[in-house]
Design an enzyme around this catalytic site. Structure first.
Site, PDB file in Angstrom:
ATOM      1  N   ASP A   1      -7.323   6.356  -0.689  1.00 33.79           N
ATOM      2  CA  ASP A   1      -6.937   5.988   0.672  1.00 33.79           C
ATOM      3  C   ASP A   1      -5.569   5.333   0.600  1.00 33.79           C
ATOM      4  O   ASP A   1      -5.123   4.935  -0.470  1.00 33.79           O
ATOM      5  CB  ASP A   1      -7.935   4.980   1.252  1.00 33.79           C
TER       6      ASP A   1
ATOM      7  N   ASP B   1      -3.566   2.056   1.383  1.00 29.22           N
ATOM      8  CA  ASP B   1      -3.926   0.670   1.635  1.00 29.22           C
ATOM      9  C   ASP B   1      -3.398   0.228   3.004  1.00 29.22           C
ATOM     10  O   ASP B   1      -2.545   0.888   3.603  1.00 29.22           O
ATOM     11  CB  ASP B   1      -3.354  -0.210   0.520  1.00 29.22           C
TER      12      ASP B   1
END
Ligand SMILES: [Zn+2]
Length: 280
Positions: free
Chosen positions: A218, A220
């Site tokens: 992902d 951040d």
């Protein structure tokens, strides 16, 4: 007692990495620091004997700050492993390091708070042995040979892994605030995770080669614009990439030198200094 002879390589990662291997032997190991995260699972890959250790336990019940890192590295060394691969999930701190990026860091920054991060902490072992005070060099925390092997293995699967970068390790289990994340990014750091430290530092103290392989699951908080990281999203991206990561990991295992042929500085990190106890 299962045959632990000739184990050369340790892999700290989830059950996705070994559960389908044939002839996996489960071995319980205890250490002066207590039990490791789980049993070791010994198997053979490309003619190499490998010990797998589920970092969070097989039920994934241990959060990053509760992992007994000292016991984990000790246990791997005690069955013969001298080279350790540590794949882990991370958040990307730059938009170009989106989900699915594989980055092999060459540096880390420690932002953890509560972890036992040394074997040389001045406290006696349970058997009364008193460790000496030893300071190892960690200027380059990862094994240069292991890094090269990991990058080559990734390229073999058409995965253009990022060569180098800084992994900032946070305490967790919460994810970063947006301000923290922007700060890490402003420092020029690359990815953020929760388990990279103290694994590399402890490995160095035991003269083990340690190579980190980080999979971005992902972006951040500071690198994206939505609601921030969710656990479900992390797990989804990890699951989508775990097969590919396993293939790369296995090729990396096959490409590592024999233990006796290690010519990196990791193998003599203590420089002849007496730790005051027998390395396992
Ligand atoms: Zn090394």
């Amino acid at each position: 007692m299962a045959n632990t002879e000739n184990v050369e390589i340790g892999v700290i990662g989830g059950s996705g990495f070994y559960s389908f291997l044939e002839d996996v032997t489960e071995v319980r190991v205890d250490t002066p620091y207590g039990p490791p995260s789980d049993s070791l699972f010994l198997g053979e890959l490309a003619g190499r004997r490998v010990a797998f250790l589920p970092r969070h336990g097989r039920g994934h019940h241990l959060p990053p700050h509760r992992i007994n890192y000292r016991a984990n590295l000790w246990a791997l060394r005690s069955v013969g492993a001298r080279q350790v691969l540590g794949p882990c999930a991370v958040g990307g701190l730059r938009p170009e390091y989106g989900p699915g990026t594989l980055l092999v860091p060459d540096q880390f920054v420690d932002r953890t708070q509560s972890r036992k991060q040394s074997y040389f902490d001045g406290l006696p072992l349970p058997d009364g042995t008193e460790p000496n005070v030893v300071h190892v060099s960690l200027a380059d925390p990862y094994c240069p040979t292991g890094r090269k092997v990991a990058l080559k293995a990734a390229r073999g699967w058409d995965w253009e892994a990022v060569d180098g970068g800084t992994l900032v390790v946070v305490e967790g289990p919460r994810f970063s605030t947006r301000a923290e994340s922007l700060w890490y990014r402003a420092q020029g750091w690359s990815v953020v995770g929760m388990t990279g430290h103290p694994e590399a530092a402890l490995a160095r103290e035991l003269e083990l080669c340690y190579t980190s392989m980080t999979l971005v699951t992902d972006l951040d908080a500071g690198a994206e614009t939505g609601q921030g990281v969710s656990h479900d999203e992390v797990m989804r991206v990890f699951a989508a990439n775990v097969d590919r990561l396993r293939e790369v990991l296995f090729d990396a295992v096959a490409g590592l030198p024999e233990n006796a042929a290690r010519d990196c500085l990791c193998a003599s990190a203590l420089g002849g200094m007496d730790p005051g106890f027998e390395l396992p």
